[in-house]
Motif scaffolding. Structure first.
Motif, mmCIF file in Angstrom:
data_model
loop_
_atom_site.group_PDB
_atom_site.id
_atom_site.type_symbol
_atom_site.label_atom_id
_atom_site.label_comp_id
_atom_site.label_asym_id
_atom_site.label_seq_id
_atom_site.Cartn_x
_atom_site.Cartn_y
_atom_site.Cartn_z
ATOM 1 N N ILE A 181 43.776 26.704 42.671
ATOM 2 C CA ILE A 181 43.870 27.808 41.457
ATOM 3 C C ILE A 181 42.593 27.980 40.906
ATOM 4 O O ILE A 181 42.191 29.300 40.655
ATOM 5 C CB ILE A 181 44.640 26.969 40.408
ATOM 6 N N PRO A 182 41.645 27.094 40.475
ATOM 7 C CA PRO A 182 40.267 27.222 40.177
ATOM 8 C C PRO A 182 39.415 28.384 41.082
ATOM 9 O O PRO A 182 38.843 29.225 40.521
ATOM 10 C CB PRO A 182 39.639 25.963 39.932
ATOM 11 N N GLY A 183 39.698 28.017 42.433
ATOM 12 C CA GLY A 183 39.080 28.809 43.428
ATOM 13 C C GLY A 183 39.452 30.241 43.557
ATOM 14 O O GLY A 183 38.806 31.284 43.410
ATOM 15 N N CYS A 184 40.894 30.356 43.330
ATOM 16 C CA CYS A 184 41.496 31.735 43.013
ATOM 17 C C CYS A 184 41.078 32.647 41.943
ATOM 18 O O CYS A 184 40.757 33.724 42.043
ATOM 19 C CB CYS A 184 43.133 31.753 43.221
ATOM 20 N N VAL A 185 41.023 31.936 40.708
ATOM 21 C CA VAL A 185 40.348 32.408 39.755
ATOM 22 C C VAL A 185 38.985 32.728 39.670
ATOM 23 O O VAL A 185 38.698 33.922 39.451
ATOM 24 C CB VAL A 185 40.549 31.483 38.151
ATOM 25 N N TYR A 186 38.148 32.050 40.336
ATOM 26 C CA TYR A 186 36.784 32.466 40.470
ATOM 27 C C TYR A 186 36.575 33.886 41.390
ATOM 28 O O TYR A 186 35.890 34.568 41.227
ATOM 29 C CB TYR A 186 36.037 31.229 41.115
ATOM 30 N N VAL A 187 37.450 33.627 42.683
ATOM 31 C CA VAL A 187 37.160 34.724 43.509
ATOM 32 C C VAL A 187 37.831 35.981 42.841
ATOM 33 O O VAL A 187 37.215 37.082 42.989
ATOM 34 C CB VAL A 187 37.988 34.502 44.941
ATOM 35 N N CYS A 188 38.917 35.854 42.056
ATOM 36 C CA CYS A 188 39.463 37.059 41.458
ATOM 37 C C CYS A 188 38.522 37.677 40.289
ATOM 38 O O CYS A 188 38.624 38.924 40.219
ATOM 39 C CB CYS A 188 40.796 36.925 40.843
ATOM 40 N N SER A 189 37.928 36.845 39.773
ATOM 41 C CA SER A 189 37.136 37.136 38.556
ATOM 42 C C SER A 189 35.727 37.917 38.981
ATOM 43 O O SER A 189 35.070 38.705 38.539
ATOM 44 C CB SER A 189 36.570 36.155 37.753
ATOM 45 N N LEU A 190 35.740 37.597 40.468
ATOM 46 C CA LEU A 190 34.356 38.710 41.164
ATOM 47 C C LEU A 190 34.823 40.130 41.189
ATOM 48 O O LEU A 190 33.935 40.820 41.358
ATOM 49 C CB LEU A 190 34.007 37.961 42.156
ATOM 50 N N TYR A 191 36.019 40.052 41.286
ATOM 51 C CA TYR A 191 36.425 41.550 41.741
ATOM 52 C C TYR A 191 37.003 42.560 40.526
ATOM 53 O O TYR A 191 37.373 43.662 40.647
ATOM 54 C CB TYR A 191 37.574 41.475 43.050
ATOM 55 N N TYR A 192 37.736 41.741 39.691
ATOM 56 C CA TYR A 192 38.623 42.600 38.628
ATOM 57 C C TYR A 192 37.943 42.112 37.352
ATOM 58 O O TYR A 192 37.342 41.039 36.820
ATOM 59 C CB TYR A 192 40.133 41.960 38.692
ATOM 60 N N PRO A 193 38.134 43.482 36.441
ATOM 61 C CA PRO A 193 37.689 43.218 35.054
ATOM 62 C C PRO A 193 38.578 42.296 34.059
ATOM 63 O O PRO A 193 39.585 41.763 34.911
ATOM 64 C CB PRO A 193 37.508 44.254 34.413
#
Length: 71
Positions: A16-28
């Protein structure tokens, strides 16, 4: 088996922390909240479906003598 479960737990803890990090790279930030809420909802939905499926498989009674737990 204990060592395998330990390693799986280590990898699962970072999912889950990895998913949050990767998504935060792409989405505002405004879109990230929606994506993370959908991630949590899909996690709950997959747990519900897998529990129902496990219950159904455990209660299979077949004519060849195998019980559901042997599937």
């Amino acid at each position: 088996m204990l060592a395998t479960r330990f390693v799986v737990g280590i990898f699962d803890a970072g999912l889950i922390p990895g998913c949050v990090y990767v998504c935060s790279l792409y989405y505002p930030a405004a879109h990230l909240q929606w994506r993370m809420s959908m991630l949590m909802v899909s996690n709950i939905a997959s747990n519900v479906v897998s529990n129902i499926l496990a219950y159904a498989i455990a209660h299979i009674h077949n004519s060849n003598g195998y019980h559901g737990w042997r599937w």
